[in-house]
Design a protein around this motif. Structure first.
Motif, PDB file in Angstrom:
ATOM      1  N   PRO A  13       6.121  20.913  29.910  1.00 38.08           N
ATOM      2  CA  PRO A  13       5.181  19.914  30.445  1.00 38.08           C
ATOM      3  C   PRO A  13       4.180  19.417  29.413  1.00 38.08           C
ATOM      4  N   ASP A  14       3.793  20.284  28.476  1.00 35.08           N
ATOM      5  CA  ASP A  14       2.804  19.892  27.475  1.00 35.08           C
ATOM      6  C   ASP A  14       3.317  18.798  26.541  1.00 35.08           C
ATOM      7  N   LEU A  47       7.104  28.040  10.889  1.00 34.18           N
ATOM      8  CA  LEU A  47       7.020  28.380  12.316  1.00 34.18           C
ATOM      9  C   LEU A  47       8.378  28.783  12.870  1.00 34.18           C
ATOM     10  N   ILE A  48       9.398  28.012  12.550  1.00 28.96           N
ATOM     11  CA  ILE A  48      10.744  28.306  13.054  1.00 28.96           C
ATOM     12  C   ILE A  48      11.172  29.707  12.627  1.00 28.96           C
ATOM     13  N   LYS A  49      10.957  30.044  11.375  1.00 28.73           N
ATOM     14  CA  LYS A  49      11.358  31.366  10.885  1.00 28.73           C
ATOM     15  C   LYS A  49      10.578  32.478  11.573  1.00 28.73           C
ATOM     16  N   ARG A  50       9.276  32.293  11.728  1.00 30.43           N
ATOM     17  CA  ARG A  50       8.453  33.346  12.335  1.00 30.43           C
ATOM     18  C   ARG A  50       8.735  33.491  13.826  1.00 30.43           C
ATOM     19  N   ARG A  51       8.747  32.396  14.538  1.00 27.26           N
ATOM     20  CA  ARG A  51       8.884  32.455  15.995  1.00 27.26           C
ATOM     21  C   ARG A  51      10.278  32.864  16.442  1.00 27.26           C
ATOM     22  N   LEU A  52      11.309  32.475  15.669  1.00 26.48           N
ATOM     23  CA  LEU A  52      12.690  32.747  16.083  1.00 26.48           C
ATOM     24  C   LEU A  52      13.296  33.934  15.347  1.00 26.48           C
ATOM     25  N   ASN A  53      12.513  34.629  14.539  1.00 29.45           N
ATOM     26  CA  ASN A  53      12.975  35.831  13.852  1.00 29.45           C
ATOM     27  C   ASN A  53      14.159  35.528  12.934  1.00 29.45           C
ATOM     28  N   ILE A  54      14.014  34.480  12.131  1.00 27.07           N
ATOM     29  CA  ILE A  54      15.040  34.080  11.166  1.00 27.07           C
ATOM     30  C   ILE A  54      14.696  34.703   9.821  1.00 27.07           C
ATOM     31  N   PRO A  55      15.686  35.297   9.126  1.00 29.08           N
ATOM     32  CA  PRO A  55      15.399  35.908   7.818  1.00 29.08           C
ATOM     33  C   PRO A  55      14.678  34.932   6.884  1.00 29.08           C
ATOM     34  N   THR A 165      23.820  26.671  20.538  1.00 26.45           N
ATOM     35  CA  THR A 165      23.083  25.597  21.186  1.00 26.45           C
ATOM     36  C   THR A 165      22.396  26.028  22.474  1.00 26.45           C
ATOM     37  N   SER A 166      23.026  26.879  23.267  1.00 27.06           N
ATOM     38  CA  SER A 166      22.410  27.274  24.540  1.00 27.06           C
ATOM     39  C   SER A 166      21.708  28.622  24.474  1.00 27.06           C
ATOM     40  N   SER A 167      21.469  29.129  23.273  1.00 23.31           N
ATOM     41  CA  SER A 167      20.781  30.421  23.167  1.00 23.31           C
ATOM     42  C   SER A 167      19.700  30.462  22.091  1.00 23.31           C
ATOM     43  N   MET A 168      19.819  29.671  21.049  1.00 19.10           N
ATOM     44  CA  MET A 168      18.803  29.654  20.002  1.00 19.10           C
ATOM     45  C   MET A 168      17.476  29.195  20.589  1.00 19.10           C
ATOM     46  N   ALA A 169      16.415  29.917  20.287  1.00 22.60           N
ATOM     47  CA  ALA A 169      15.066  29.725  20.834  1.00 22.60           C
ATOM     48  C   ALA A 169      14.931  30.279  22.242  1.00 22.60           C
ATOM     49  N   GLY A 170      15.986  30.941  22.743  1.00 19.39           N
ATOM     50  CA  GLY A 170      15.911  31.618  24.029  1.00 19.39           C
ATOM     51  C   GLY A 170      16.199  33.101  23.903  1.00 19.39           C
ATOM     52  N   LEU A 171      17.125  33.459  23.019  1.00 15.53           N
ATOM     53  CA  LEU A 171      17.510  34.853  22.814  1.00 15.53           C
ATOM     54  C   LEU A 171      17.160  35.296  21.404  1.00 15.53           C
ATOM     55  N   ASN A 172      16.908  36.567  21.250  1.00 12.15           N
ATOM     56  CA  ASN A 172      16.551  37.143  19.954  1.00 12.15           C
ATOM     57  C   ASN A 172      17.831  37.451  19.182  1.00 12.15           C
ATOM     58  N   LEU A 173      18.409  36.432  18.584  1.00 11.93           N
ATOM     59  CA  LEU A 173      19.692  36.552  17.901  1.00 11.93           C
ATOM     60  C   LEU A 173      19.521  37.270  16.565  1.00 11.93           C
ATOM     61  N   LYS A 245       6.959  21.388  16.452  1.00 11.84           N
ATOM     62  CA  LYS A 245       5.845  22.134  15.848  1.00 11.84           C
ATOM     63  C   LYS A 245       4.805  22.485  16.900  1.00 11.84           C
ATOM     64  N   ARG A 246       4.419  21.530  17.723  1.00  9.57           N
ATOM     65  CA  ARG A 246       3.406  21.776  18.727  1.00  9.57           C
ATOM     66  C   ARG A 246       3.868  22.792  19.770  1.00  9.57           C
ATOM     67  N   VAL A 247       5.129  22.684  20.183  1.00  9.39           N
ATOM     68  CA  VAL A 247       5.671  23.617  21.178  1.00  9.39           C
ATOM     69  C   VAL A 247       5.732  25.030  20.612  1.00  9.39           C
ATOM     70  N   LEU A 248       6.257  25.173  19.386  1.00  5.05           N
ATOM     71  CA  LEU A 248       6.400  26.503  18.803  1.00  5.05           C
ATOM     72  C   LEU A 248       5.049  27.171  18.565  1.00  5.05           C
ATOM     73  N   GLU A 249       4.028  26.379  18.284  1.00  3.77           N
ATOM     74  CA  GLU A 249       2.694  26.948  18.078  1.00  3.77           C
ATOM     75  C   GLU A 249       2.178  27.631  19.343  1.00  3.77           C
ATOM     76  N   GLU A 250       2.609  27.159  20.500  1.00  2.73           N
ATOM     77  CA  GLU A 250       2.110  27.688  21.767  1.00  2.73           C
ATOM     78  C   GLU A 250       3.024  28.720  22.403  1.00  2.73           C
ATOM     79  N   ARG A 251       4.274  28.789  21.956  1.00  2.00           N
ATOM     80  CA  ARG A 251       5.228  29.707  22.589  1.00  2.00           C
ATOM     81  C   ARG A 251       5.066  31.134  22.068  1.00  2.00           C
TER      82      ARG A 251
END
Length: 353
Positions: A13-14, A47-55, A165-173, A245-251
């Motif tokens: 919604p934001d 942000l992508i690397k930190r929030r999604l646990n990417i090496p 596509t249906s799991s990245m940013a949802g599951l801790n891959l 960027k804005r979404v990941l900052e808040e998630r």
């Protein structure tokens, strides 16, 4: 309208407020070679690397869609062929597209109720890229972390690419177990369609440099060289990058989101198991997707359910591919609220009262 369609799905919604901010801050007309964009890109990659646990040593690239990523990988990482393991429509389409570019590419199909049979795979030595879909949106299945680990251990010398596509940013891959991961953002990212994220290991970049393929605007070696300066080969979807960027900052971090989605998936599967004229398409609990539920029934039942749901301002996902007429799908994505799933449950309880 409550949207459970598995992509494009509900946006956070934001995003509505972020759209206004993007306009006010000048991002809708900023030059993609200018300092404002470069700063945005640099911050977003971190942000992508930190929030999604990417090496940290993986490289982040942006494309228009996961489908474009199929093309990039085949063009930039294979001269001979790729090998595709699939149990649904999107994995099969990836193979078919690869065969148009590299006719020798091979595929292995397995049953939707079975784990990926890693021990049965016969991958020839001249295979340059092994490909699979981690979460098959068409039928609500997933490739488990154990299977991914086994595949990684068995084929250590071959690059592995994963459509997530249906799991990245949802599951801790566990991204270190494959060389390339990519996803469109209209699902678990909770963003509008028109953007994809791709994470590539140093091995993948080394292979791209070896090939040196530069015949396309989206050649990986060119993308790599531009992203050294946090730029893209083409004019990108700047608005969606800003929104991300804005979404990941808040998630929350991905470990938290994974726990929430896993618990909600278990609850939803238990809820739908009580009905008699609709059944879970995937019988094997081990391979059921945590982010896309697929339910089956007669064509008449499924059609009537979807119509009645729409009448109550609830959008269910259509079936796809071989399951298009006798299934419907329900997204379990982070942007969809728990209260909305409670409303979904009330609809079904009322419908079957």
């Amino acid at each position: 309208m409550i949207n459970f369609y598995p992509g494009p799905s509900k946006v956070y919604p934001d995003v509505r407020n972020y759209l206004v901010d993007a306009y006010d801050e000048g991002f809708l007309s900023t030059p993609h070679r200018g300092d404002q964009f470069v700063q945005l890109s640099r911050e977003l990659v971190g942000l992508i690397k930190r929030r999604l646990n990417i090496p940290q040593d993986y490289y982040i690239f942006f494309a228009s869609s996961a489908t474009e990523c199929w093309e990039i990988l085949v063009q930039s990482l294979t001269k001979n062929k790729s090998y595709h393991i699939y149990n649904g429509s999107f994995g099969e389409k990836w193979l078919q597209y690869a065969q148009k570019l590299r006719p020798k590419s091979e595929g292995y199909a397995f049953d939707l109720n079975s784990p990926m049979p890693v021990h049965e795979l016969q991958v020839s030595p001249d295979t340059e890229l092994i490909c699979f879909t981690q979460n098959e949106t068409s039928n609500g299945t997933q490739v488990t972390p154990t299977c991914i680990l086994n595949l990684h251990n068995r084929f250590r010398d071959t690059l592995i690419a994963v459509d997530a596509t249906s799991s990245m940013a949802g599951l801790n891959l566990k991204m270190i177990k494959a060389d390339i991961w990519f996803a469109s953002v209209q699902k678990c990212f909770g963003l509008p369609a028109g953007l994809a994220v791709m994470a590539c290991s140093p091995r993948a970049i080394f292979r791209a440099k070896q090939m040196g393929e530069r015949a396309h605007y989206n050649s990986m070696v060119s993308m790599y060289e531009k992203m050294l300066n946090y730029q893209t080969t083409h004019t990108p979807n700047v608005l969606n990058l800003y929104l991300m960027k804005r979404v990941l900052e808040e998630r929350p971090f991905i470990k938290t989101i994974d726990g929430e989605l896993t618990a909600r998936a278990q609850d939803l599967y238990a809820f739908f198991a009580q009905f008699t004229d609709i059944q879970l398409l995937v019988e094997n609990e081990e391979v059921r997707s945590k982010t896309v539920l697929a339910l089956q029934g007669s064509e008449k039942v499924v059609d009537e359910l979807k119509k009645r749901a729409l009448h109550h301002n609830i959008r269910l996902g259509n079936g796809y591919g071989p399951w298009s007429r006798n299934t419907f799908r329900i997204a379990n994505f982070p942007a969809i609220l728990d209260e909305e799933y409670e409303e979904l449950k009330r609809f079904f309880l009322h419908y079957y009262a």
